[in-house]
Design a protein around this motif. Structure first.
Motif, short mmCIF file in Angstrom:
data_model
loop_
_atom_site.label_atom_id
_atom_site.label_comp_id
_atom_site.label_asym_id
_atom_site.label_seq_id
_atom_site.Cartn_x
_atom_site.Cartn_y
_atom_site.Cartn_z
N ALA A 98 0.84 -1.21 0.00
CA ALA A 98 0.00 0.00 0.00
C ALA A 98 0.86 1.25 0.00
CB ALA A 98 -0.95 0.00 1.19
N VAL A 99 1.98 1.24 0.76
CA VAL A 99 2.90 2.39 0.81
C VAL A 99 3.45 2.68 -0.59
CG1 VAL A 99 5.19 3.10 1.62
CG2 VAL A 99 3.52 2.20 3.24
N LYS A 100 3.90 1.65 -1.28
CA LYS A 100 4.45 1.84 -2.64
C LYS A 100 3.39 2.43 -3.57
CE LYS A 100 7.58 -2.03 -2.16
NZ LYS A 100 7.85 -3.41 -2.61
N SER A 101 2.16 1.96 -3.43
CA SER A 101 1.07 2.50 -4.26
C SER A 101 0.81 3.96 -3.96
CB SER A 101 -0.21 1.68 -4.04
OG SER A 101 -0.01 0.35 -4.42
N ILE A 102 0.88 4.33 -2.69
CA ILE A 102 0.68 5.73 -2.31
C ILE A 102 1.77 6.60 -2.93
CG2 ILE A 102 0.76 7.36 -0.37
CD1 ILE A 102 -0.65 5.15 1.30
N ILE A 103 3.02 6.15 -2.83
CA ILE A 103 4.13 6.93 -3.39
C ILE A 103 3.99 7.05 -4.90
CG2 ILE A 103 6.64 7.01 -3.74
CD1 ILE A 103 6.88 5.60 -0.97
N LYS A 104 3.65 5.94 -5.58
CA LYS A 104 3.47 5.98 -7.04
C LYS A 104 2.36 6.94 -7.44
CE LYS A 104 4.99 1.27 -7.93
NZ LYS A 104 4.56 -0.09 -8.27
N THR A 105 1.34 7.03 -6.61
CA THR A 105 0.20 7.89 -6.93
C THR A 105 0.47 9.34 -6.56
OG1 THR A 105 -1.26 6.01 -6.49
CG2 THR A 105 -2.28 8.19 -6.57
N TYR A 106 1.00 9.57 -5.37
CA TYR A 106 1.20 10.93 -4.87
C TYR A 106 2.44 11.59 -5.47
CZ TYR A 106 1.17 14.73 -1.42
OH TYR A 106 1.13 15.95 -0.80
N ALA A 107 3.47 10.81 -5.70
CA ALA A 107 4.74 11.34 -6.22
C ALA A 107 5.29 10.42 -7.31
CB ALA A 107 5.74 11.49 -5.09
N PRO A 108 4.65 10.40 -8.47
CA PRO A 108 5.08 9.46 -9.52
C PRO A 108 6.51 9.68 -10.00
CG PRO A 108 3.36 10.92 -10.33
CD PRO A 108 3.51 11.19 -8.88
N GLU A 109 7.08 10.86 -9.75
CA GLU A 109 8.45 11.13 -10.16
C GLU A 109 9.47 10.50 -9.21
OE1 GLU A 109 7.22 14.51 -7.48
OE2 GLU A 109 6.27 13.44 -9.13
N ASP A 110 9.03 10.12 -8.01
CA ASP A 110 9.91 9.47 -7.04
C ASP A 110 9.93 7.96 -7.28
OD1 ASP A 110 10.38 11.92 -5.89
OD2 ASP A 110 9.11 11.57 -4.14
N ASP A 111 11.03 7.33 -6.94
CA ASP A 111 11.17 5.88 -7.06
C ASP A 111 10.55 5.23 -5.82
OD1 ASP A 111 11.98 3.24 -7.20
OD2 ASP A 111 14.02 3.71 -7.84
N ALA A 112 9.35 4.68 -5.99
CA ALA A 112 8.60 4.11 -4.86
C ALA A 112 9.35 2.95 -4.22
CB ALA A 112 7.22 3.66 -5.33
N GLU A 113 9.98 2.13 -5.02
CA GLU A 113 10.72 0.98 -4.48
C GLU A 113 11.90 1.44 -3.62
OE1 GLU A 113 11.08 -2.83 -3.59
OE2 GLU A 113 9.58 -2.19 -5.06
N GLN A 114 12.64 2.43 -4.12
CA GLN A 114 13.79 2.96 -3.38
C GLN A 114 13.34 3.59 -2.06
OE1 GLN A 114 15.65 6.38 -5.14
NE2 GLN A 114 17.49 6.20 -3.88
N ALA A 115 12.28 4.36 -2.10
CA ALA A 115 11.78 5.01 -0.89
C ALA A 115 11.32 3.96 0.13
CB ALA A 115 10.64 5.96 -1.22
N ALA A 116 10.59 2.95 -0.32
CA ALA A 116 10.10 1.91 0.59
C ALA A 116 11.27 1.13 1.20
CB ALA A 116 9.15 0.98 -0.14
N GLN A 117 12.26 0.80 0.38
CA GLN A 117 13.43 0.07 0.90
C GLN A 117 14.19 0.90 1.94
OE1 GLN A 117 14.24 -3.12 0.53
NE2 GLN A 117 12.39 -3.33 -0.70
N ALA A 118 14.32 2.19 1.69
CA ALA A 118 15.01 3.06 2.65
C ALA A 118 14.24 3.13 3.97
CB ALA A 118 15.18 4.45 2.06
N LEU A 119 12.93 3.14 3.90
CA LEU A 119 12.11 3.20 5.11
C LEU A 119 12.18 1.89 5.90
CD1 LEU A 119 9.01 5.06 3.69
CD2 LEU A 119 10.72 6.00 5.24
N ILE A 120 12.23 0.77 5.20
CA ILE A 120 12.28 -0.54 5.84
C ILE A 120 13.65 -0.79 6.47
CG2 ILE A 120 12.23 -3.04 5.42
CD1 ILE A 120 10.25 -2.48 3.15
N ALA A 121 14.71 -0.26 5.85
CA ALA A 121 16.09 -0.56 6.25
C ALA A 121 16.40 -0.18 7.69
CB ALA A 121 17.07 0.12 5.30
N GLU A 122 15.81 0.88 8.18
CA GLU A 122 16.10 1.35 9.54
C GLU A 122 15.47 0.40 10.55
OE1 GLU A 122 17.83 3.35 12.37
OE2 GLU A 122 18.05 4.00 10.30
N LYS A 123 16.26 -0.08 11.48
CA LYS A 123 15.78 -1.08 12.46
C LYS A 123 15.27 -0.47 13.76
CE LYS A 123 16.93 -4.44 9.75
NZ LYS A 123 15.92 -4.99 8.91
N SER A 124 15.35 0.84 13.90
CA SER A 124 14.98 1.47 15.16
C SER A 124 13.48 1.57 15.38
CB SER A 124 15.58 2.87 15.23
OG SER A 124 14.94 3.71 14.29
#
Length: 172
Positions: A98-124
């Protein structure tokens, strides 16, 4: 030759609007676009409501994951911040779909996969990702998952003005 030039000009005029991305959208228009990007989301249209400058709605995906959306608007009714919440912490994969779909819809110029991976990567449990025109945040706790996407154009970041107070000056 004249017909060829007219044909090229007409083709360019038809193609240009198709290439542009409409940056501003009402919450309802955003949800319509989101439905096209993620057909797995089923929205409960009868339970959507407005409160102040925010639109709230609820959705469920094909796997039974339930989501809550809050879409804050600016003074013109454009979506300036989109928040997604889910209390089913065991459904992180569905949540990030759902997050990737929101990014693709709200900000199609941004790389949704890259943004989602960056958000998941943080373990805190808290993570942030920023592009030129958008800010993304993700939080995970025992009680749920949270994501937000915010337009830097519609919500400029405020900086604290610098000042020298008397107690900030060091004696020499």
């Amino acid at each position: 030759m004249k017909k060829l030039i007219l044909f090229i000009l007409a083709a360019a005029l038809i193609a240009l609007p198709a290439c542009s991305v409409q940056e501003n959208a009402s919450p309802e228009l955003f949800i319509e676009r989101l439905k096209k990007n993620n057909e797995n989301l089923i929205f409960e249209s009868d339970s959507a409501f407005w409160e102040d400058n925010a639109w709230f709605c609820f959705a469920e995906d094909n796997n039974g994951t339930k989501f809550s959306f809050e879409i804050q608007t600016d003074e013109n009714g454009n979506a300036k911040k989109i928040s997604l919440a889910c209390i089913q912490t065991d459904k992180a994969e569905e949540f990030f779909s759902a997050v990737k779909s929101i990014i693709k819809t709200y900000a199609p110029e941004d790389d949704a996969e890259q943004a989602a991976q960056a958000l998941i990567a943080e373990k805190s449990g808290f993570s942030y990702f920023e592009t030129q025109w958008h800010r993304y945040a993700f939080a995970k706790s025992e009680s749920g998952l949270y994501f937000s996407a915010e337009s830097a154009k519609l919500v400029p970041q405020s900086d604290v003005p610098l000042s020298l107070k008397p107690n900030d000056i060091s004696p020499e």
